[in-house]
Design an enzyme around this catalytic site. Structure first.
Site, short mmCIF file in Angstrom:
data_model
loop_
_atom_site.label_atom_id
_atom_site.label_comp_id
_atom_site.label_asym_id
_atom_site.label_seq_id
_atom_site.Cartn_x
_atom_site.Cartn_y
_atom_site.Cartn_z
N SER A 130 -9.69 -13.82 10.23
CA SER A 130 -9.11 -12.73 11.01
C SER A 130 -10.09 -12.42 12.13
O SER A 130 -11.24 -12.07 11.88
CB SER A 130 -8.92 -11.51 10.11
N LYS A 153 -5.95 -15.94 12.57
CA LYS A 153 -5.17 -14.72 12.81
C LYS A 153 -5.92 -13.91 13.83
O LYS A 153 -7.15 -13.78 13.75
CB LYS A 153 -5.02 -13.96 11.49
N LYS A 187 -6.10 -10.15 16.02
CA LYS A 187 -5.64 -8.77 16.09
C LYS A 187 -4.98 -8.54 17.45
O LYS A 187 -5.48 -9.06 18.47
CB LYS A 187 -6.83 -7.82 15.93
N ASP A 227 -1.86 -9.84 13.88
CA ASP A 227 -1.84 -8.64 13.04
C ASP A 227 -1.93 -7.41 13.94
O ASP A 227 -2.91 -7.23 14.66
CB ASP A 227 -3.03 -8.67 12.06
N GLU A 241 2.03 -9.81 11.35
CA GLU A 241 1.61 -8.92 10.27
C GLU A 241 1.72 -7.46 10.70
O GLU A 241 1.20 -7.07 11.75
CB GLU A 241 0.16 -9.28 9.88
N ASP A 265 1.43 -5.61 5.25
CA ASP A 265 0.10 -5.31 4.71
C ASP A 265 0.13 -3.83 4.31
O ASP A 265 0.43 -3.48 3.15
CB ASP A 265 -0.95 -5.63 5.80
N LYS A 281 -3.92 -6.90 -0.93
CA LYS A 281 -5.32 -6.50 -0.94
C LYS A 281 -5.58 -5.74 -2.23
O LYS A 281 -4.85 -4.80 -2.55
CB LYS A 281 -5.64 -5.60 0.26
N GLY A 324 -8.27 -9.14 3.67
CA GLY A 324 -9.67 -8.75 3.58
C GLY A 324 -9.89 -7.38 4.16
O GLY A 324 -9.07 -6.89 4.94
O1 OSB Z 1 -5.33 -5.45 8.54
O2 OSB Z 1 -6.06 -7.15 7.55
C1 OSB Z 1 -6.27 -6.07 8.11
C2 OSB Z 1 -10.04 -5.48 8.39
C3 OSB Z 1 -10.10 -4.12 8.16
C4 OSB Z 1 -8.93 -3.43 7.96
C5 OSB Z 1 -7.71 -4.09 7.98
C6 OSB Z 1 -7.64 -5.44 8.19
C7 OSB Z 1 -8.83 -6.15 8.43
C8 OSB Z 1 -8.87 -7.56 8.74
C9 OSB Z 1 -10.16 -8.28 8.47
O3 OSB Z 1 -7.97 -8.16 9.26
C10 OSB Z 1 -10.12 -9.12 7.26
C11 OSB Z 1 -11.51 -9.59 6.91
O4 OSB Z 1 -12.02 -10.47 7.60
O5 OSB Z 1 -12.08 -9.06 5.93
MG MG Z 2 -3.57 -6.54 8.15
#
Ligand code: OSB
Ligand code: MG
Length: 375
Positions: free
Chosen positions: A139, A165, A167, A192, A218, A243, A267, A295
């Site tokens: 991510s 992925k 953001k 995402d 996402e 999510d 998660k 994550g």
């Molecule tokens: O939406 O998946 C998410 C990190 C913090 C809060 C939400 C998210 C995320 C990530 C990072 O996308 C995932 C990671 O690398 O741990």
């Molecule tokens: Mg997410």
């Protein structure tokens, strides 16, 4: 199986700076405050959990500080009163507490690690895992420039990660995806939004994103908007992955019945622990909905739990669980989590979470601690 006799819970907060800032539609994280839960039984054996609540209430309502309060004031007393005899009983014992699932999950996970250690087997096998190696994606947070983003994508692909992925947020979406697609036309790519869009305001942008052959979009809309997600899913060909919207088996069932998504991100913290994770993955598996492990910028203990749950049958898509070195100069477990050239992590063979917890490092990083008796 042997009975558990829980004796005490030790809660610590550690501070760990991220190697580079992680920016999402809801904010930027540079330094993590991480809660480590350790649960001891009467024989002195112990298990570890990590609470994934963030520093502020922006991904969801929980924070490090609320999780500390809920854990010491409500979770520990309920656990004491329930006198749980095995890890599978913890979820029900904590059910009187509404919400606050990250606080509950940190404790529940520690009991699972303890139980697996006492049983003398890896946690992933203890949970019912079926694969010895998990598929990994990354991510990537919002970057200063599109060039910086392309650089990051290039490096992660070279490292072997199976899925990228990125953001996105309003104003920083289609042009980023277009830039990556023109450079890498065929990679497995997803976006995402962390709930940054609305159905009526942003339909046009989402329909543009629909043209880039994304693996999934996402959480485009607000967590509570299962109905709007269902309307949106009917209008686009790209699968929606939820999510934030899915915090329980009931949510997964409702989302599936409404047609709000075709993929679910699980998660451990968001859903309240390993028991709820297994229920959601079993339901999704039975209904042909692929799941993957998300994550929360975890340190090693949380990462180890994520690896274990990613071996369950329904976890068929690459997750966001990646190498320790992407986040930390030095992790709190030995060895750190590493990823193979083909973008996989091997499930560990040791008992419980299967990684040695670096207690000296945790001690050195601790800024707050509290011990609560459980008998
Ligand atoms: O939406 O998946 C998410 C990190 C913090 C809060 C939400 C998210 C995320 C990530 C990072 O996308 C995932 C990671 O690398 O741990
Ligand atoms: Mg997410």
């Amino acid at each position: 199986m042997i009975n558990l006799y829980l004796e005490r819970l030790e809660l610590r907060e550690i501070e760990l700076p991220l190697k580079s800032p992680f920016e999402t539609s809801f904010g930027c994280t540079t330094q993590r405050r991480i809660l480590i839960v350790r649960i001891f039984d009467r024989t002195g054996a112990s298990g570890y959990g990590e609470c994934v609540a963030a520093e502020g209430p922006f991904y969801n309502h929980e924070t490090v500080d609320t999780a500390w309060l809920i854990t010491t004031k409500y979770v520990a007393p309920l656990l004491t009163r329930a006198q749980v005899k095995n890890a599978a009983q913890v979820n029900a014992a904590l059910s009187p507490i509404r919400g606050n699932r990250m606080a509950k999950a940190g404790v529940e996970a520690a009991v699972w690690d303890l139980e697996a250690k006492l049983a003398g087997r890896p946690l992933w096998q203890h949970l019912g895992g079926v694969r010895e190696e998990i598929a990994c994606g990354v991510s990537i947070g919002l970057q200063e420039t599109t060039e910086a983003l392309i650089d990051k994508v290039t490096r992660e692909l070279e490292a072997g990660y199976q899925r990228i992925k990125i953001k996105i947020k309003p104003g920083r979406d289609v042009q980023l995806v277009a830039a990556i697609r023109s450079r890498f036309p065929t990679i497995t790519l997803s976006v995402d939004a962390n709930s940054a869009y609305s159905l009526n305001g942003d339909r046009g942008v989402i329909k543009q994103l629909d043209e880039y052959n994304l693996l999934m979009i996402e959480q485009p809309l607000a967590p509570g908007d299962l109905v709007d997600h269902a309307k949106l899913q009917r209008e686009i060909k790209t699968p929606i992955c939820l999510d934030e919207s899915i915090v329980s088996l009931a949510d997964a069932l409702h989302a599936h019945e409404l047609g709000s998504c075709r993929i679910i991100n699980i998660k451990l913290g968001r859903v309240g622990g390993h028991t709820e994770t297994r229920l959601i993955q079993a339901y999704a598996f039975e209904h042909g909905v692929p799941v993957w492990c998300g994550g929360m910028l975890e340190a090693g203990i949380g990462r180890a739990h994520n690896i274990a749950l990613s071996t369950l049958p329904g976890f068929t898509l690459p997750g966001d669980v990646s190498a320790s070195a992407r986040y930390w100069d030095e992790d709190i477990i030995d060895p750190p989590v590493t990823v193979s050239e083909k973008g996989t992590i091997k499930a560990p063979t040791g008992d419980g979470i299967g990684y040695e917890v670096n207690e000296a490092r945790i001690e050195a990083l601790t800024v707050r601690r509290e011990t609560v008796r459980l008998e």
